[in-house]
Design a protein around this motif. Sequence first.
Motif, mmCIF file in Angstrom:
data_model
loop_
_atom_site.group_PDB
_atom_site.id
_atom_site.type_symbol
_atom_site.label_atom_id
_atom_site.label_comp_id
_atom_site.label_asym_id
_atom_site.label_seq_id
_atom_site.Cartn_x
_atom_site.Cartn_y
_atom_site.Cartn_z
ATOM 1 N N LEU A 72 13.040 17.967 22.815
ATOM 2 C CA LEU A 72 13.504 19.312 23.173
ATOM 3 C C LEU A 72 12.889 20.375 22.271
ATOM 4 O O LEU A 72 12.483 21.450 22.746
ATOM 5 C CB LEU A 72 15.024 19.360 23.105
ATOM 6 N N ASN A 73 12.809 20.096 20.985
ATOM 7 C CA ASN A 73 12.232 21.068 20.038
ATOM 8 C C ASN A 73 10.830 21.477 20.459
ATOM 9 O O ASN A 73 10.436 22.645 20.303
ATOM 10 C CB ASN A 73 12.195 20.473 18.629
ATOM 11 N N GLN A 74 10.072 20.527 20.993
ATOM 12 C CA GLN A 74 8.695 20.830 21.370
ATOM 13 C C GLN A 74 8.597 21.637 22.666
ATOM 14 O O GLN A 74 7.536 22.184 22.984
ATOM 15 C CB GLN A 74 7.909 19.525 21.506
ATOM 16 N N ASP A 75 9.696 21.711 23.410
ATOM 17 C CA ASP A 75 9.689 22.469 24.658
ATOM 18 C C ASP A 75 10.356 23.835 24.544
ATOM 19 O O ASP A 75 10.421 24.569 25.530
ATOM 20 C CB ASP A 75 10.401 21.667 25.757
ATOM 21 N N LEU A 76 10.837 24.177 23.368
ATOM 22 C CA LEU A 76 11.590 25.426 23.221
ATOM 23 C C LEU A 76 10.732 26.658 23.472
ATOM 24 O O LEU A 76 11.258 27.720 23.823
ATOM 25 C CB LEU A 76 12.224 25.499 21.833
ATOM 26 N N GLU A 77 9.425 26.527 23.331
ATOM 27 C CA GLU A 77 8.540 27.671 23.580
ATOM 28 C C GLU A 77 8.608 28.140 25.028
ATOM 29 O O GLU A 77 8.198 29.260 25.354
ATOM 30 C CB GLU A 77 7.094 27.280 23.242
ATOM 31 N N HIS A 78 9.133 27.278 25.924
ATOM 32 C CA HIS A 78 9.196 27.625 27.339
ATOM 33 C C HIS A 78 10.513 28.276 27.744
ATOM 34 O O HIS A 78 10.696 28.617 28.914
ATOM 35 C CB HIS A 78 8.989 26.371 28.190
ATOM 36 N N VAL A 79 11.431 28.442 26.810
ATOM 37 C CA VAL A 79 12.762 28.958 27.163
ATOM 38 C C VAL A 79 12.730 30.462 27.431
ATOM 39 O O VAL A 79 13.332 30.953 28.390
ATOM 40 C CB VAL A 79 13.772 28.619 26.052
ATOM 41 N N HIS A 80 12.057 31.214 26.585
ATOM 42 C CA HIS A 80 11.888 32.665 26.754
ATOM 43 C C HIS A 80 13.219 33.399 26.901
ATOM 44 O O HIS A 80 13.389 34.259 27.780
ATOM 45 C CB HIS A 80 10.983 32.982 27.954
ATOM 46 N N GLY A 81 14.181 33.038 26.062
ATOM 47 C CA GLY A 81 15.442 33.762 26.018
ATOM 48 C C GLY A 81 16.442 33.406 27.096
ATOM 49 O O GLY A 81 17.551 33.951 27.119
ATOM 50 N N ARG A 82 16.091 32.503 27.991
ATOM 51 C CA ARG A 82 17.019 32.122 29.065
ATOM 52 C C ARG A 82 18.059 31.124 28.555
ATOM 53 O O ARG A 82 17.774 30.311 27.677
ATOM 54 C CB ARG A 82 16.242 31.510 30.236
ATOM 55 N N ARG A 83 19.249 31.189 29.134
ATOM 56 C CA ARG A 83 20.275 30.182 28.851
ATOM 57 C C ARG A 83 20.322 29.183 29.999
ATOM 58 O O ARG A 83 19.946 29.501 31.123
ATOM 59 C CB ARG A 83 21.638 30.842 28.656
ATOM 60 N N LEU A 84 20.800 27.988 29.723
ATOM 61 C CA LEU A 84 20.842 26.943 30.739
ATOM 62 C C LEU A 84 21.935 27.217 31.760
ATOM 63 O O LEU A 84 23.095 27.422 31.400
ATOM 64 C CB LEU A 84 21.070 25.584 30.083
ATOM 65 N N SER A 85 21.565 27.171 33.034
ATOM 66 C CA SER A 85 22.548 27.353 34.099
ATOM 67 C C SER A 85 23.174 26.020 34.505
ATOM 68 O O SER A 85 24.282 25.994 35.055
ATOM 69 C CB SER A 85 21.882 28.000 35.316
ATOM 70 N N SER A 86 22.466 24.918 34.251
ATOM 71 C CA SER A 86 23.003 23.595 34.575
ATOM 72 C C SER A 86 22.292 22.538 33.742
ATOM 73 O O SER A 86 21.164 22.741 33.268
ATOM 74 C CB SER A 86 22.848 23.276 36.067
ATOM 75 N N ILE A 87 22.969 21.406 33.586
ATOM 76 C CA ILE A 87 22.411 20.231 32.913
ATOM 77 C C ILE A 87 22.741 19.029 33.785
ATOM 78 O O ILE A 87 23.851 18.920 34.316
ATOM 79 C CB ILE A 87 23.003 20.030 31.508
ATOM 80 N N PHE A 88 21.788 18.118 33.920
ATOM 81 C CA PHE A 88 22.023 16.904 34.694
ATOM 82 C C PHE A 88 21.601 15.707 33.861
ATOM 83 O O PHE A 88 20.444 15.596 33.451
ATOM 84 C CB PHE A 88 21.234 16.937 36.002
ATOM 85 N N PHE A 89 22.554 14.810 33.573
ATOM 86 C CA PHE A 89 22.255 13.545 32.913
ATOM 87 C C PHE A 89 21.995 12.512 33.998
ATOM 88 O O PHE A 89 22.905 12.105 34.726
ATOM 89 C CB PHE A 89 23.437 13.092 32.050
ATOM 90 N N GLY A 90 20.724 12.074 34.136
ATOM 91 C CA GLY A 90 20.367 11.113 35.156
ATOM 92 C C GLY A 90 19.784 9.852 34.553
ATOM 93 O O GLY A 90 19.572 9.749 33.344
ATOM 94 N N GLY A 91 19.530 8.878 35.425
ATOM 95 C CA GLY A 91 19.034 7.624 34.893
ATOM 96 C C GLY A 91 18.393 6.751 35.950
ATOM 97 O O GLY A 91 17.960 7.239 36.983
ATOM 98 N N GLY A 92 18.480 5.430 35.675
ATOM 99 C CA GLY A 92 19.352 4.780 34.736
ATOM 100 C C GLY A 92 20.830 5.040 35.012
ATOM 101 O O GLY A 92 21.231 5.557 36.025
ATOM 102 N N THR A 93 21.612 4.660 34.038
ATOM 103 C CA THR A 93 23.056 4.854 34.089
ATOM 104 C C THR A 93 23.502 5.568 32.821
ATOM 105 O O THR A 93 23.810 4.931 31.810
ATOM 106 C CB THR A 93 23.793 3.503 34.236
ATOM 107 N N PRO A 94 23.544 6.906 32.839
ATOM 108 C CA PRO A 94 23.921 7.655 31.629
ATOM 109 C C PRO A 94 25.312 7.309 31.108
ATOM 110 O O PRO A 94 25.574 7.466 29.913
ATOM 111 C CB PRO A 94 23.851 9.115 32.093
#
Length: 404
Positions: A72-94
């Motif tokens: 995640l730390n390496q992808d933070l440059e793509h956030v540009h001040g936006r907050r997350l509207s949703s999160i999905f834990f997928g798998g596999g079996t989270p």
Amino acid sequence: MSAAGSRKQEAGSEKHTDSFERLTSGFELPPLAAYVHIPWCVRKCPYCDFNSHAAGPSLPEDAYVDALLSDLNQDLEHVHGRRLSSIFFGGGTPSLFSAQALGRILQGLERRVGFADDIEITLEANPGTFEQEKFRSYRALGINRLSIGVQSFQAEKLKALGRIHDGDEAIRAADMARAAGFDNFNLDLMHGLPGQSLDDALADLRIAIAQLPTHLSWYQLTLEPNTLFFSQPPQLPEDDVLWDIQEAGQALLASHGYGQYETSAYARDGQCARHNLNYWTFGDFLGIGAGAHAKLTHPDGRIERSWKTRLPKDYLDPVKAYRAGRKTLTAEELPFEFLMNALRLTEGVPAALFAQRTGLALQQLEQGRDEAIRRGLLLDDPARLVATPRGQLFLNDLLQLFLP
């Protein structure tokens, strides 16, 4: 910092070339979601082509969470001040992961990116992994939606699919979800199963509806490459039986208040899956975890797809990079990429969304759109991009008209 945190991010990306004129006004960054992949299952199902692997006697929870947060730390440059509207834990079996491990992931996402006030947080779970106290703990973390992988309630069908639960366990899972405080949950159900009749399929649907889920994902079993079913195909129902199942099942769902809003998604009281709607409306999403995919937009309008190292052992290797590859979409590719998602929605999308999400003028669709309307595959509506009922049935044919 864990050893995983010292990995080097893959440098460089494919050269971005456009022959279409990009819009300089009206373009805006889309909403941002996050997908978190947990790649372990109790065992691999013969139809599954997802990046899932049979779990051993113990899971490397701590090491994997460390890797996820470094990723995640390496992808933070793509956030540009936006907050997350949703999160999905997928798998596999989270749901094989403990509440403590999932809590660390959520805390890391909130601290690094931030959450929208009304964030939707979905956890995939299988009935064979349900424990009442464990799911109460999940709910206390802020996870507010479950997606329960039932697939069928019939013993012989579950055995054929390689599932670890029985029908009674699936019903108890729905009961336990409600008891744990989940008033918003999805049931995943398949049709077109080996040896399945119309009566079998409708019986499954009736049992699912009786559990009062807010959402049903009801989709046909397909034989995907790199699965056991593909190399050793079971005997599936004939096409006329599949057609009867589809028609009768849709009518049954509608009669119980489940409105179809996407090819295989049905919801009551407007409780559509907001995370999936973000995909289908060409929103952005971070993807962390082994094999996770992402779609991210840059402030200059470039749109990039990327994917992470697939095998868990490689993802956990401190020497290897998280990102396995990335590709910047060209303007020629964007019409197909946008419509491949948007036209899955039964009501389509506003035509203006095309320019907002791609930075391209709507006129770029004109040739394909005119031909699709002529063939009766696309509705003749200047304000919306929406497939006709015929277009929904022949979606691949419709999309072919927009290939670069």
